[in-house]
Design an enzyme around this catalytic site. Sequence first.
Site, PDB file in Angstrom:
ATOM      1  N   ILE A 149      15.732  91.661   6.258  1.00 31.55           N
ATOM      2  CA  ILE A 149      17.064  92.272   6.228  1.00 31.55           C
ATOM      3  C   ILE A 149      17.106  93.492   7.140  1.00 31.55           C
ATOM      4  O   ILE A 149      16.345  94.451   6.951  1.00 31.55           O
ATOM      5  CB  ILE A 149      17.455  92.681   4.795  1.00 31.55           C
ATOM      6  CG1 ILE A 149      17.240  91.515   3.821  1.00 31.55           C
ATOM      7  CG2 ILE A 149      18.903  93.161   4.780  1.00 31.55           C
ATOM      8  CD1 ILE A 149      17.984  90.249   4.166  1.00 31.55           C
ATOM      9  N   LYS A 150      18.012  93.475   8.108  1.00 33.25           N
ATOM     10  CA  LYS A 150      18.206  94.630   8.980  1.00 33.25           C
ATOM     11  C   LYS A 150      19.150  95.616   8.297  1.00 33.25           C
ATOM     12  O   LYS A 150      20.250  95.264   7.896  1.00 33.25           O
ATOM     13  CB  LYS A 150      18.790  94.211  10.333  1.00 33.25           C
ATOM     14  CG  LYS A 150      17.775  93.589  11.267  1.00 33.25           C
ATOM     15  CD  LYS A 150      18.371  93.245  12.615  1.00 33.25           C
ATOM     16  CE  LYS A 150      18.351  94.415  13.544  1.00 33.25           C
ATOM     17  NZ  LYS A 150      18.752  94.042  14.917  1.00 33.25           N
ATOM     18  N   ILE A 151      18.671  96.848   8.210  1.00 33.98           N
ATOM     19  CA  ILE A 151      19.407  97.919   7.542  1.00 33.98           C
ATOM     20  C   ILE A 151      19.557  99.078   8.521  1.00 33.98           C
ATOM     21  O   ILE A 151      18.571  99.491   9.150  1.00 33.98           O
ATOM     22  CB  ILE A 151      18.646  98.416   6.294  1.00 33.98           C
ATOM     23  CG1 ILE A 151      18.356  97.280   5.315  1.00 33.98           C
ATOM     24  CG2 ILE A 151      19.385  99.571   5.630  1.00 33.98           C
ATOM     25  CD1 ILE A 151      19.500  96.860   4.462  1.00 33.98           C
TER      26      ILE A 151
END
Length: 212
Positions: free
Chosen positions: A80-82
Amino acid sequence: MKLFIDTANIDQIREMAWLIDGVTTNPTLVSRENRPFKEVVREICGIVNGPVSAEVTAMDAPGMIAQARDLAKIHDNVVIKIPMTADGMQAVKTLAAEGIRTNVTLVFSANQALLAAKCGASFVSPFVGRIDDAGGDGMDVVADIVDIYANYGFTTEIIVASVRHPHHVLEAALLGADIATVPYAVLQKLFNHPLTDVGIDRFLKDWEKVPK
């Protein structure tokens, strides 16, 4: 050093699947494919046996966490890119505790990378090209991150992102970065050198002179 491809284009990913170790995407790249986001991510995960970054679009911590949990269900390879914000780091800390891998994106300083590692990020993505564009030195930032992580034994992997040319890849490797995520066009250039072309041409011409 591992090489990821920075694209959501299925044809490019299929072509380079034999070489690459993972894929990074973002909303801009996915929008160019004119297909549902989850559908694209699911197909990429079926092609590449490695991390596939899928980015949240919520900007508040609860929204990011909810989106991340949903995206993580697509495939075990999804990361997951945050975004690097205070809310983002709260989300990263919660997700790390749940065993969901994260890639902290839009990192432009070593301090930001330090915070990401302290919050349990699996990956951190300093954007070297954009730092260069703003008058800084992106690879100096990467060097600082490499030193900080070594000092404290952080296990967060460094993804050199916003790569603009082959020299960025070379510098990343020399500095000991874990990964460079590279656009398709730059990845193609890594194979090339004019002297290689000259040498092949010469060998083929000389081969024609050999009695058959």
